[in-house]
Design a protein around this motif. Sequence first.
Motif, short mmCIF file in Angstrom:
data_model
loop_
_atom_site.label_atom_id
_atom_site.label_comp_id
_atom_site.label_asym_id
_atom_site.label_seq_id
_atom_site.Cartn_x
_atom_site.Cartn_y
_atom_site.Cartn_z
N ASP A 146 28.39 34.86 29.00
CA ASP A 146 28.00 36.25 29.24
C ASP A 146 26.55 36.49 28.81
N VAL A 147 26.15 35.88 27.69
CA VAL A 147 24.78 36.04 27.21
C VAL A 147 23.79 35.43 28.21
N LEU A 148 24.08 34.21 28.66
CA LEU A 148 23.17 33.55 29.60
C LEU A 148 23.12 34.27 30.93
N THR A 149 24.22 34.93 31.31
CA THR A 149 24.22 35.71 32.56
C THR A 149 23.21 36.83 32.50
N HIS A 150 22.96 37.37 31.32
CA HIS A 150 21.95 38.43 31.19
C HIS A 150 20.56 37.90 31.55
N TYR A 151 20.28 36.64 31.23
CA TYR A 151 18.99 36.06 31.62
C TYR A 151 18.88 35.97 33.15
N ARG A 155 16.48 42.43 35.07
CA ARG A 155 15.22 42.45 35.81
C ARG A 155 14.19 43.34 35.10
N PHE A 156 12.95 42.91 35.14
CA PHE A 156 11.87 43.73 34.59
C PHE A 156 10.67 43.63 35.51
N PRO A 157 10.05 44.74 35.89
CA PRO A 157 10.60 46.10 35.65
C PRO A 157 11.79 46.36 36.57
N GLU A 158 12.68 47.18 36.07
CA GLU A 158 13.85 47.53 36.88
C GLU A 158 13.42 48.44 38.02
N PRO A 159 14.12 48.45 39.15
CA PRO A 159 15.28 47.61 39.46
C PRO A 159 14.92 46.38 40.29
N ARG A 160 13.64 46.25 40.67
CA ARG A 160 13.28 45.19 41.63
C ARG A 160 12.45 44.07 41.02
N GLY A 161 12.33 44.05 39.72
CA GLY A 161 11.53 43.02 39.09
C GLY A 161 12.22 41.66 39.12
N ARG A 162 11.59 40.70 38.51
CA ARG A 162 12.14 39.35 38.46
C ARG A 162 13.02 39.21 37.23
N THR A 163 14.04 38.38 37.33
CA THR A 163 14.89 38.10 36.18
C THR A 163 14.17 37.07 35.29
#
Length: 270
Positions: A146-151, A155-163
Amino acid sequence: MRDAKTAVVLYAQVVRPDDVRARQQADALWGQLMPANALTSGFVQKRRNVLITQIAVEADLLGTSLVVLILDRAENLSIPQFDGLKNLLEELKAERGLSCFCVLAGQSELLAMPRRLQRALRHTLVAEFLVGLHRFRGVVPRELRDVLTHYDNTRFPEPRGRTYTQEYCPELWSRGMRFADFAAPMQERFSKILKASARGVDEIGMEYVTAAARRFLFSAEAIAAEHGRPQLNAFAAHCVDSCGLSDSLVVLGNPETDALAPTAQRRGTQ
């Protein structure tokens, strides 16, 4: 609260100076709490007075009587600094009519602070600052995916930034790789380290998860290019081995239980 302008919110990270004399003084703490624009050459020697004035002015501008002080790494606070902080809050209440709430955040060593203050006969400081305790949990191995899924998803900046994964591994990301795909080898290695330590630790501090994640993301593309993508599973496990958790458990033991143990007992087990 700061965004809603319902309170004056001040934040500082408590720095533990190497100089013992400096550690006994509260003056450095006032300087950390003050906004940079409040420090002028004419007031540097009166930081506490400047801080009180700054807080009162901000409270008037916001139309609030609530002040929230947030001190991070509070395990570094000295007893004189606790005394100074108590006097500061009492003055804000008695002379400025402000209601103050203090949040202390820190590492596991902060758990030992009430006993330390009681041994110094500062019982009132325990009642003032250490009434409530909220323990932030670490990560148990089964939560690692679950933690790695956050990586992979944040996204930054939200909502269309890069993960995060996309930012640091753009080529692998474009080929469908996700960080969560490597949760299994990392989870297995973390579990092995915790079990081998025999210290009664069943959680992983986030600093170690972050260290392993950072090492993987920074180097995954180079490893895949040189050795092929299948090698990334072994590299993920290696990142866990290099995060410092194993050495920390060997040297420090279980910081939480050790912080609560009597000093004589700790010395006897070293």
